[in-house]
Structure formats: structure tokens, C-alpha cells
Scaffold this motif. Structure first.
Motif, PDB file in Angstrom:
ATOM      1  N   VAL A  32       0.817  -1.196   0.139  1.00 42.53           N
ATOM      2  CA  VAL A  32       0.071  -0.118  -0.069  1.00 42.53           C
ATOM      3  C   VAL A  32       0.825   1.153   0.034  1.00 42.53           C
ATOM      4  N   VAL A  33       0.824   1.967  -0.879  1.00 38.84           N
ATOM      5  CA  VAL A  33       1.384   3.372  -1.117  1.00 38.84           C
ATOM      6  C   VAL A  33       0.538   4.602  -1.072  1.00 38.84           C
ATOM      7  N   CYS A  34       0.698   5.456  -0.192  1.00 37.16           N
ATOM      8  CA  CYS A  34      -0.032   6.297  -0.090  1.00 37.16           C
ATOM      9  C   CYS A  34       0.736   7.694  -0.439  1.00 37.16           C
ATOM     10  N   VAL A  35       0.060   8.404  -1.674  1.00 36.47           N
ATOM     11  CA  VAL A  35       0.705   9.644  -2.254  1.00 36.47           C
ATOM     12  C   VAL A  35      -0.120  10.916  -1.555  1.00 36.47           C
ATOM     13  N   VAL A  36       0.718  11.832  -1.069  1.00 31.90           N
ATOM     14  CA  VAL A  36       0.382  12.918  -0.446  1.00 31.90           C
ATOM     15  C   VAL A  36       1.013  14.318  -0.771  1.00 31.90           C
ATOM     16  N   GLY A  37       0.071  15.411  -0.859  1.00 31.10           N
ATOM     17  CA  GLY A  37       0.792  16.478  -1.246  1.00 31.10           C
ATOM     18  C   GLY A  37       0.004  17.557  -1.478  1.00 31.10           C
ATOM     19  N   PRO A  38       0.361  18.775  -1.654  1.00 31.89           N
ATOM     20  CA  PRO A  38      -0.690  20.042  -1.672  1.00 31.89           C
ATOM     21  C   PRO A  38      -1.483  19.762  -2.942  1.00 31.89           C
ATOM     22  N   SER A  39      -2.330  20.442  -3.244  1.00 32.59           N
ATOM     23  CA  SER A  39      -3.353  20.516  -4.098  1.00 32.59           C
ATOM     24  C   SER A  39      -2.610  21.020  -5.397  1.00 32.59           C
ATOM     25  N   GLY A  40      -2.954  20.400  -6.418  1.00 32.95           N
ATOM     26  CA  GLY A  40      -2.023  20.937  -7.695  1.00 32.95           C
ATOM     27  C   GLY A  40      -0.734  20.247  -7.996  1.00 32.95           C
ATOM     28  N   SER A  41      -0.181  19.549  -7.125  1.00 38.26           N
ATOM     29  CA  SER A  41       1.041  19.020  -7.023  1.00 38.26           C
ATOM     30  C   SER A  41       1.248  17.987  -8.113  1.00 38.26           C
ATOM     31  N   VAL A 195      -4.036   8.278  -3.283  1.00 38.05           N
ATOM     32  CA  VAL A 195      -3.893   9.648  -3.007  1.00 38.05           C
ATOM     33  C   VAL A 195      -4.796  10.060  -1.902  1.00 38.05           C
ATOM     34  N   THR A 196      -4.281  10.512  -0.841  1.00 37.47           N
ATOM     35  CA  THR A 196      -5.153  10.902   0.385  1.00 37.47           C
ATOM     36  C   THR A 196      -4.583  12.027   1.100  1.00 37.47           C
TER      37      THR A 196
END
Ligand code: ADP
Ligand code: MG
Length: 243
Positions: A32-41, A195-196
Motif C-alpha cells: 500500500v503506497v499513499c501519495v500525499v501533497g498539496p493541491s495541484g502537485s 492519493v489521500t
């Protein structure tokens, strides 16, 4: 073992706008890989490049060893192995929950009506909405609709699941039910790229957390490292805003 997803040197332009600036990610089977980051990244664009909802400008994407960026690749057969769940649930409004979970099984997998119904009921049960089989989307809460959407994806027997902010459109009190379903899936060994903004979920469920900003990966590592002990200022300031 062949990775479930292997992304190398991925660039994506929309016109002159470079949205992904050289992304490398490997997801092993069962991870399980979660991708996080600001909007528009570029998180959604990245996810959409995996099943070619967006066409990468440069770089390669392999899914279970098959290069989807190869113009000769059989994209439909690869897509069939990938379940996708979006922020907006995209259920057919004129169909019941059961019908929503049956339709692609019938059309794409050519399952009989009887088999599709058995598989649909099984998956609706799994996501905890077995009592809503005959309800229309408008009669369901957002959390129930999203769980139907997850059941619909699972009914296609995917090898891996892509989730794009699956809880971002939900009222806060409904988020937990959807995360619980995703957690159960993870425990069963499903390969998931998620993505979360749910840092609790990322911390507890993810094998790895990838922090993206401005089209690049800033950090990629175990949650205890990326969330618990971030090495980069950009990660720290993002976490300060979401935690
Ligand atoms: P995130 O999911 O991290 O919020 P996105 O991948 O949706 O980011 O978007 C990254 C950038 O790409 C944004 O600047 C967005 O405006 C742009 N973008 C996304 N999709 C398109 C599109 N279909 N056409 C043009 N620009 C797009
Ligand atoms: Mg997005």
C-alpha cells in the motif's frame, strides 16, 4: 518478483505546463503506497498515467511487467486488472447499487446475469452495504455511495486498486467507514496506490508514503520516516498544515 507498478522518468505536460517532472515510483505486489501533497502537485495526474487516463509525455509505466506506455500494448487488458476509485463516486444515478456493481461485469467481463449478481452481492456485503442493494445512489449517503463504488471496482477482480482522494468529498462523520473498508482491503493483501489527505490512514496502513510537491517526489519512505520524521522543509510545512 515483478512489481505491480513501476514508473520511471515520468513527465507529463499539459500544453506548456509541466505537471509531472520526472517521477519514479515502484509499488510491489501487496504493498500500500499513499501519495500525499498539496493541491495541484500532480497527484491525480500521476494516478491517471498508470491506467492511461492521461497519456504520459515521457517516461515509462509498467503494470505487472507490461509496459502500458508502449504504443502496441493491449491497454484494455491491463486496465481490466486495475480498479479505480475517484473522489466523486460516479455511480449511474438511474441504476440501483446492485445494478451499478453488475453492469461492467456484464459488459466487460461478459459474466452471466446470475454470476454478476452473486459477485455484486458478495462485494456489497464486503463493503458493508448489503442492505442497500436495491437503493438508488440518491437514496444513499456519500459514504455508502463511495463504498458501492469500491464494490463495483472489486467486482471486476482487479489485481491492484488506485484511489484518488476517496474520502475528500465526504462529510467528516462518513470518512471512517470508507477508510475501514480500505484498511480491510489492505489487510487482505490488495495492492493499493492511494492519493489521500488522511494522514492517520497513511501512517497506519501504508507501507510507504510518497510526498509530492510541484510535480516532483520530495520524499518517499516508510510512514514513520516521511510523516514522523520528514527530512525536507517542504514536507514539514505541508504536514504542519494537514496534521
Ligand atoms: P493534484 O491531484 O495534486 O491536485 P492534478 O494532477 O490534478 O494535481 O493537477 C496538477 C496540475 O495539472 C494542475 O496545475 C492542474 O491544473 C493541471 N491539470 C490537471 N489536469 C489537467 C488537464 N486535463 N488539462 C490541463 N491541465 C491539467
Ligand atoms: Mg487530485
Amino acid at each position: 518478483m515483478t512489481p505491480a507498478i513501476e514508473i520511471k522518468g515520468l513527465h507529463k505536460y499539459f500544453g506548456a505546463n509541466e505537471v509531472l517532472k520526472g517521477i519514479d515510483i515502484t509499488v510491489e505486489a501487496g504493498q500500500v503506497v499513499c501519495v500525499v501533497g498539496p493541491s495541484g502537485s500532480g497527484k491525480s495526474t500521476l494516478l491517471r498515467c498508470v491506467n492511461l487516463l492521461e497519456e504520459p509525455t515521457e517516461g515509462t509505466v509498467h503494470v505487472e511487467g507490461i509496459e502500458v506506455t508502449d504504443p502496441d500494448a493491449d491497454i484494455d487488458s491491463v486496465r481490466r486488472r486495475i480498479g479505480m476509485v475517484f473522489q466523486q463516486f460516479n455511480l449511474f444515478p438511474h441504476m440501483t447499487a446492485l445494478q451499478n456493481v453488475m453492469i461492467s461485469q456484464r459488459r466487460v467481463l461478459k459474466r452471466s446475469s446470475k454470476e454478476a449478481e452473486i459477485v455484486a452481492r458478495d462485494n456489497l456485503n464486503k463493503v458493508g452495504v448489503s442492505d442497500k442493494c436495491d437503493a438508488y445512489p440518491s437514496q444513499l449517503s456519500g459514504g455508502q455511495q463511495q463504498r458501492v463504488a469500491i464494490a463495483r471496482a472489486l467486482a471486476m477482480d482487479p489485481d491492484l486498486m488506485l484511489f484518488d482522494e476517496p474520502t475528500s468529498a465526504l462529510d467528516p462523520e462518513l470518512v471512517g467507514d470508507v477508510l475501514a473498508v480500505m484498511r480491510k482491503l489492505a489487510e487482505e493483501g490488495m495492492t493499493m496506490l492511494v492519493v489521500t489527505h488522511e494522514m492517520g490512514f497513511a501512517r497506519e496502513v501504508a507501507d510507504r508514503v510518497v510526498f509530492m510537491d510541484g510535480g516532483v517526489i520530495v520524499e518517499d519512505g516508510p510512514p514513520a520516516q516521511v510523516i514522523g520524521d520528514p527530512q525536507h522543509e517542504r514536507t514539514r510545512s505541508f504536514l504542519k498544515r494537514v496534521l
